[in-house]
Design a protein around this motif. Structure first.
Motif, mmCIF file in Angstrom:
data_model
loop_
_atom_site.group_PDB
_atom_site.id
_atom_site.type_symbol
_atom_site.label_atom_id
_atom_site.label_comp_id
_atom_site.label_asym_id
_atom_site.label_seq_id
_atom_site.Cartn_x
_atom_site.Cartn_y
_atom_site.Cartn_z
ATOM 1 N N GLN A 1 -4.204 -7.362 -5.302
ATOM 2 C CA GLN A 1 -3.397 -7.144 -4.272
ATOM 3 C C GLN A 1 -3.100 -8.934 -3.949
ATOM 4 O OE1 GLN A 1 -3.980 -5.870 -0.859
ATOM 5 N NE2 GLN A 1 -4.317 -3.184 -1.237
ATOM 6 N N LEU A 2 -4.649 -8.914 -4.899
ATOM 7 C CA LEU A 2 -4.077 -10.415 -4.676
ATOM 8 C C LEU A 2 -3.295 -10.723 -5.197
ATOM 9 C CD1 LEU A 2 -7.832 -12.009 -4.896
ATOM 10 C CD2 LEU A 2 -6.714 -11.343 -3.290
ATOM 11 N N VAL A 3 -1.704 -11.495 -4.631
ATOM 12 C CA VAL A 3 -0.475 -11.495 -6.146
ATOM 13 C C VAL A 3 -0.664 -12.764 -6.579
ATOM 14 C CG1 VAL A 3 2.226 -11.876 -5.331
ATOM 15 C CG2 VAL A 3 0.731 -10.311 -3.838
ATOM 16 N N GLU A 4 -1.654 -13.585 -5.318
ATOM 17 C CA GLU A 4 -0.868 -15.458 -6.438
ATOM 18 C C GLU A 4 -2.274 -15.347 -7.594
ATOM 19 O OE1 GLU A 4 -1.880 -18.077 -3.755
ATOM 20 O OE2 GLU A 4 -0.187 -17.540 -2.947
ATOM 21 N N ASN B 1 1.044 -1.166 0.054
ATOM 22 C CA ASN B 1 -0.192 0.032 -0.064
ATOM 23 C C ASN B 1 1.062 0.782 -0.227
ATOM 24 O OD1 ASN B 1 -2.539 -1.128 0.243
ATOM 25 N ND2 ASN B 1 -2.035 -1.293 1.891
ATOM 26 N N GLY B 2 0.815 2.414 -0.465
ATOM 27 C CA GLY B 2 1.041 3.559 -1.314
ATOM 28 C C GLY B 2 2.407 3.139 -2.122
ATOM 29 N N ARG C 1 7.608 2.206 -2.108
ATOM 30 C CA ARG C 1 7.698 3.362 -2.043
ATOM 31 C C ARG C 1 8.582 4.066 -3.278
ATOM 32 N NH1 ARG C 1 11.807 3.534 1.946
ATOM 33 N NH2 ARG C 1 10.821 5.838 2.720
ATOM 34 N N TYR D 1 8.104 -6.300 -0.417
ATOM 35 C CA TYR D 1 7.140 -5.052 0.242
ATOM 36 C C TYR D 1 7.342 -5.393 1.570
ATOM 37 C CZ TYR D 1 2.721 -6.869 -2.927
ATOM 38 O OH TYR D 1 2.185 -7.001 -4.094
ATOM 39 N N LEU D 2 8.096 -5.946 2.567
ATOM 40 C CA LEU D 2 8.186 -5.597 3.416
ATOM 41 C C LEU D 2 9.031 -5.316 3.917
ATOM 42 C CD1 LEU D 2 7.001 -9.129 5.366
ATOM 43 C CD2 LEU D 2 5.498 -6.827 4.891
ATOM 44 N N GLY D 3 10.172 -4.872 3.372
ATOM 45 C CA GLY D 3 11.667 -4.170 3.423
ATOM 46 C C GLY D 3 11.607 -3.044 2.464
ATOM 47 N N ILE E 1 9.285 -11.787 -3.410
ATOM 48 C CA ILE E 1 8.281 -10.658 -3.342
ATOM 49 C C ILE E 1 7.786 -9.969 -1.938
ATOM 50 C CG2 ILE E 1 5.778 -10.061 -3.815
ATOM 51 C CD1 ILE E 1 5.824 -12.633 -6.349
ATOM 52 N N GLU E 2 8.260 -11.224 -0.723
ATOM 53 C CA GLU E 2 7.608 -10.457 0.591
ATOM 54 C C GLU E 2 8.739 -10.377 1.127
ATOM 55 O OE1 GLU E 2 7.409 -13.144 4.194
ATOM 56 O OE2 GLU E 2 6.768 -14.146 2.461
#
Lengths: 584, 286, 254
Positions: free
Chosen positions: C204-207, C49-50, C221, C243-245, C239-240
């Motif tokens: 949003q639904l990656v799969e 998001n964002g 970002r 996303y998170l990092g 991907i994870e």
């Protein structure tokens, strides 16, 4: 911006006053009359400047105030036989009443509607004057009060006007430069921010309308004498427009600009004789040109020329250790701030569905979740901007479910906004001083009259605001206009403003959005210091890494429900959270 | 007889106000701007109608078309000069000032060029007398025609639907490839035509008088406030209500009190139901 | 459409955007983003998001202004094109969040999407959309505000079909939809690709997105954090982390 020596403005003011006071010595009566008119108008425009320039209310019909005052003074002098000076003093009473009558719709109506309502007010006043012939002489009119010596002569009356000008300017200057002025600019440019720091918007607006009404009405009393005879025709729409334009040409949110504007507009038809028929047209043209080319007016144009280039090293490092000075006293341990089973829907969509969440003093609580999961809604409910549909909000033992935004600010709940709500045209430090609004002791009246408490407040608030700016690393920018800050710096400015509220809890709405890696580090240090000093911090953020690193507790929302809650380590290990993010 | 004259005069003036209300709504639909120039359109309609037909002795049809054209051109100027430049920052409400400025300029020009005294509007058809004279029935028929034509335009043409789409959701309309700016210009021209039409048919009732501009701006907005911004149905109802209230006030309290009563109605409506009878819901602030 | 002779290596690229910087007011959301879509392929644009996904689509379709960068579509420079010009060129943007025109009927909503079509062609294009979504044909006289959320989403995708895209940019078509409907909408996208329409899918639904896409971009970002030439061979962990990092991982342009 360089700090001007205290002497220079004082010298300018004294020189200007002397020049104005001696005008009758070297001008003929006609020009003294024109100067008297300009001075009369300024009494009204100074007050109107607070309404239009500072509060941003588009009050177009202030010619109505002039009529109210003119008839008050003339009727009381002619029918009740009151001394003209006493009659003039009575104008303040009718003016306050008229100001509040205009002001009450102004609490509800915005922009065009309010402009229309004030135009209607101006029409009404003259129509009533026409219809109420027994009192006002109807269309035939009424003789205006004539003053006794020393104000009887043209020059003498001019001096009376000047004295009242000085008084009006003094009152307005104090209001504008103090707490009420900052709050008014906030109401104009960022009303939600004004609410969030606890400004009682309705009361403030009505105070300002009352003051501007009183000034407008006194101006009317003087205007009547300057004209010596009044009929409803004297109060044309053109006059209303002239006052309004004088404020706008001069530049909103300033005093000197509208003063120059008033003088220019009064003189304009006189120095260009063929323009007399065209003067209203020229005023309207000027208004259009100003709006299109320089919405900030003359004052803004001048300021643009004076602007210093920005420092190369834009933002100094923050000094979190300054935070305790910014907070003045140790934050109150008011207990925990808690949402219990809170639900809220928007048009059938459940934004929050039975959320419980506890924010303890001295902790950082991260709130994450996908778009539309209800994070910002939760923050808006905690700060009071949204009402809940079910559930309770508690602060310690107290139930604050129905408490207003302003009252929650007073209880020590501060917040920032996703899109920074700053006062772009005010200085950086003024933005922060706005946050300390509630910690000023002087009342509206004390500020207007410039009583000692007002100055004590200003000194204390300024010192506190400087400490808050140092905390976030913006001290070097204190006197710059806030809209010159970059977006990321504006986020830090909002944090400084929140600190100036001396809060127990700080709710941060996506503070890291748009920040560079280095700035995020600084943000982390500031939040850590908040925690150390015992503040409870709610951190709504997309940047999950950052949240995990600095939070004590993390709550994950998804479609309005709590998906998971626990320590960062627990959440990281939580498969469902990763699923919610990746949608798998 | 008293009741009949209140009713007839009230409906006739109400019809003129309602048409100015329609002009407000047409401009609002594509730009979300309430323009002070709405009443000026009516004033221009009367003044130019009287100029073309009364002074220059053009045929009625030619004078009528030319008057509507003047209205359309002024609508175009309004969009170009005082709306488009300030639309980018609509939340700053600069349009209130820019349209007020343009309205005052036009009103002042009319005062200088046309004169500050009300001048008669020529009789167009000469059908009927007293309460059935054309000054009373013409505005009513014109109002029905204007409202029906707008309804047809909105429901029956693609451009009209595009107006509604822009009004409903400008960003989505833009994404569909609807040329928002061209549609906005069109709406201002159309609003100019409607406003000038109102002034033309109301000319015999209100006379060709420069000060009618601000008067119509005010009285034309009250129906919009009553009916709800953007609602044409609301403007028609609101116009009739205002016209009747005014005539009743004129009979019972005298002409000087008419604006006072109208103003009281205006404020009461706004404070009691800020969105009007058929208005849209409020938006979130944070 | 004038097509200048492309370089041989880029023969198939339909959309080329370079160094896009865009945002809202002072906030710049995109800080130099490159993206390419080739003719007939489906590309997934993912990210937290964002991250700026919707902003990127809006910048490409001309709904918001770009402060830097260039966009070429089918060989023509569309950097400064209006949304109308973009639609006429076949660059079609379906907004997120079912933006239907509530007071208008379903049919009128589709007719508006055909605004730039030749008048004689409008009916045929709307029929095409009805074929893809028969439930829209059944409800053609219903006001769009009376549709359910899922039906409104169908309607905006149908509006995309009516605009007859060469590149269809879908922004979160699954938002608020039941799994069955998600599959329906994505099946329509797949069918359009089969007919040669390129797809750029923000999801949003990656799969689900990976199931449709040939290639994948991950935006984090305001910058591209990951570019993968193959959706199938993409490690979920990569991907994870993107996303998170939010740190740049692989990510070299071809």
């Amino acid at each position: 911006m360089k700090a001007p020596t205290a002497l220079r403005p004082a010298a300018t003011i004294i020189a200007g006053a002397l020049l104005l006071a001696t005008l009758p010595l070297f001008l003929n009566d006609y020009w003294v009359h024109i100067a008297t008119l300009a001075g009369t108008y300024w009494v009204l425009v100074s007050g109107l400047d607070l309404v239009v320039g500072y509060a941003g209310m588009l009050a177009v019909g202030y010619g109505g105030m002039l009529a109210v005052g003119a008839y008050t003074a003339s009727v009381l002098a002619a029918k009740a036989g009151l001394d003209p000076l006493l009659a003039l003093a009575c104008c303040t009473v009718t003016g306050v009443i008229a100001g509040i009558i205009v002001g009450i719709p102004g609490l509800r109506l915005t922009s065009f509607y309010f402009a229309m309502a004030t135009l209607g007010f101006a029409i009404i006043v003259t129509q009533v004057a026409l219809a109420w012939g027994s009192l006002t002489g109807g269309g035939i009119g009424l003789a205006a009060p004539a003053y006794a010596d020393p104000f009887a002569s043209t020059g003498g009356f001019y001096c009376l006007v000047l004295i009242i000008d000085a008084l009006a300017t003094w009152l307005v200057w104090n209001i504008a430069s103090g707490n009420p002025g900052r709050a008014l600019i906030a109401v104009r440019d960022a009303d939600v921010a004004a609410e969030a720091v606890g400004v009682p918007i309705a009361r403030l607006k009505l105070s300002v309308f009352a003051l501007s009404g009183a000034l407008g009405s006194v101006a009317g009393g003087l205007f009547a004498t300057a004209q010596s005879y009044i009929t409803p025709d004297a109060f044309t729409l053109d006059l209303s427009v002239l006052f309004f334009i004088a404020v706008l040409i001069g530049g909103r949110g300033r005093i000197v600009g509208p003063m120059i504007g008033t003088g220019l507009l009064t003189l304009l038809p006189e120095i260009a004789a063929p323009l007399v028929a065209w003067s209203a047209f020229v005023y309207a043209c000027l208004l259009l040109v100003v709006v299109l080319l320089a919405p900030g007016g003359i004052a803004e144009l001048l300021e643009r020329l004076r602007r210093a280039p920005p420092p190369i090293d834009r933002m100094a490092g923050p000094e979190p250790e300054a935070m305790s000075a910014a907070l003045v006293s140790a934050p109150r341990a008011a207990g925990q701030l808690a949402l219990a089973e809170v639900s809220r829907a928007f048009g059938g969509v459940r934004a929050l569905d039975g959320i419980s969440l506890t924010l303890a003093p001295g902790t950082v609580h991260g709130l994450i979740g996908p778009n539309g999961s209800g994070k910002t809604t939760a923050l808006n409910i905690l700060s009071g901007f949204y009402a809940v549909h079910s559930g309770r909000i508690r602060l310690g033992e107290a139930d604050i479910t129905r408490t207003s935004v302003q009252a929650r600010a007073a209880l020590g709940i501060a917040r920032t906004f996703q899109t920074p709500r700053i006062l772009g045209e005010a200085s950086v430090i003024e933005n922060v001083m706005l946050g300390a609004w509630r910690h000023a002791a002087a009342s509206f009246g004390e500020v207007a009259l410039g009583l000692p408490r007002f100055y004590r407040d200003e000194r204390a608030l300024r010192a506190q605001a400087m400490a808050a700016l140092a905390t976030v690393g913006l001290a070097a920018w204190a006197n710059a206009r806030a809209d010159r800050l970059q977006h990321s710096e504006q986020r830090f400015l909002e944090i400084a403003r929140a600190l100036a509220m001396r809060p127990g809890f700080v709710l941060l709405d996506e503070p890291a959005a748009g920040l560079s890696a280095a700035e995020i580090e600084n943000l982390g240090a500031i939040i850590a210091e908040m925690r150390r000093l015992g503040l409870g911090v709610l951190l709504v953020e997309h940047h999950a890494d950052f949240v995990f690193r600095i939070s004590d507790q993390v709550t994950v929302l998804a479609t309005g429900r709590v998906l998971a809650a626990g320590t960062p380590a627990e959440i990281r290990a939580h498969r469902e959270v990763v699923h919610a993010y990746l949608g798998a | 007889m008293i009741w009949a004259s209140i009713l007839v005069a009230g409906i006739a003036t109400g019809a003129v106000y309602a048409m100015i209300g329609l002009a407000y709504n047409v401009m609002y639909s594509t730009s979300k701007v309430m323009s002070f120039t709405a009443g000026m359109l009516g004033m221009l309609g009367s003044v130019f109608g009287a100029l073309f037909i009364g002074v220059l002795h053009w045929p009625v049809a030619a004078g009528f078309v030319a008057t509507l054209a003047v209205g359309g051109i002024f609508g175009w100027i309004t969009e170009r000069l005082s709306v488009r430049p300030v639309l980018r920052n609509i939340d700053k409400h600069l349009y209130v000032l820019s349209t007020l400025a343009l309205a005052l300029m036009v009103q002042q020009l009319a005062a200088i060029e046309w004169g500050t005294e009300p001048r008669p509007f020529p009789t167009l058809f000469g059908i009927g007398h007293d309460l059935t004279s054309e000054q009373y029935w013409l505005p009513v028929i014109a109002c029905i025609i204007a409202a029906a034509a707008l309804e047809w335009f909105y429901r029956g043409t693609l451009a009209g639907r595009a107006f509604l789409a822009i009004s409903e959701d400008a960003r989505a309309a833009l994404a569909l490839g609807i040329p928002e700016r061209r549609m906005r210009v069109l709406s201002y021209v159309l609003s100019g035509v409607v406003g000038a039409f109102a002034g033309f048919v109301g000319g015999e009732l209100l006379l060709a008088f420069f000060a009618n501009g601000m008067m119509l701006t005010f009285y034309g907005f009250i129906p919009v406030a009553i009916g709800g911004l953007g609602s044409n149905r609301g403007a028609l109802v609101g116009g009739l209500v205002l016209g009747l209230i005014q005539q009743a006030a004129n009979y019972w309290f005298g002409g000087d009190m008419v604006p006072v009563v109208a103003f009281a109605v205006f404020i009461a409506i706004l404070l009691a139901m800020p969105r009007g009878l058929f208005g849209a819901a409020a938006q979130r602030r944070v | 459409m004038p097509i200048s002779a492309p370089e041989p290596a880029k023969r198939e690229t339909l959309l080329v955007a370079r160094g896009i910087v865009a945002g809202y007011g002072k906030l710049s959301v995109l800080e130099g983003v490159d993206i390419e879509v080739r003719a007939g392929e489906a590309v997934a644009l993912l990210g937290p998001n964002g991250a700026g996904k919707s902003t990127l689509l809006s910048a490409l379709s001309g709904i918001i202004a770009k402060s830097a960068g260039s966009v070429h579509f089918a060989g023509a420079d569309v950097t400064r094109a209006t949304p109308q010009q973009a639609v006429r060129a076949g660059l079609v943007h379906v907004l997120e969040g079912h933006h239907v025109f509530g007071p208008l009927s379903v049919h009128d909503n589709l007719l508006l999407a055909a605004f730039n079509a030749p008048p004689g062609e409008r009916a045929a294009r709307i029929e095409e959309a009805y074929e893809a979504f028969p439930e829209m044909a059944e409800r053609r006289h219903l006001r769009a505000s009376a549709l359910s959320g899922g039906q409104q989403q169908m309607l905006v995708v149908a509006q995309g079909i009516v605009r007859r895209p060469r590149l269809l940019m879908l922004d979160e078509p699954s938002a608020g939809l039941s799994p069955v409907l998600v599959d329906r909408v994505l099946a329509v996208a797949a069918a359009m690709r089969a007919r040669g329409v390129s797809i750029l899918l923000v999801e949003q639904l990656v799969e689900k997105a990976l199931g449709l896409a040939d290639r994948v971009y991950v935006l984090a970002r305001g910058r591209m954090a990951l570019v993968s030439e193959s959706a199938a061979g993409l490690a979920p962990a990569a991907i994870e982390r993107a996303y998170l990092g939010g740190e740049a991982l692989a990510g070299v342009q071809p």
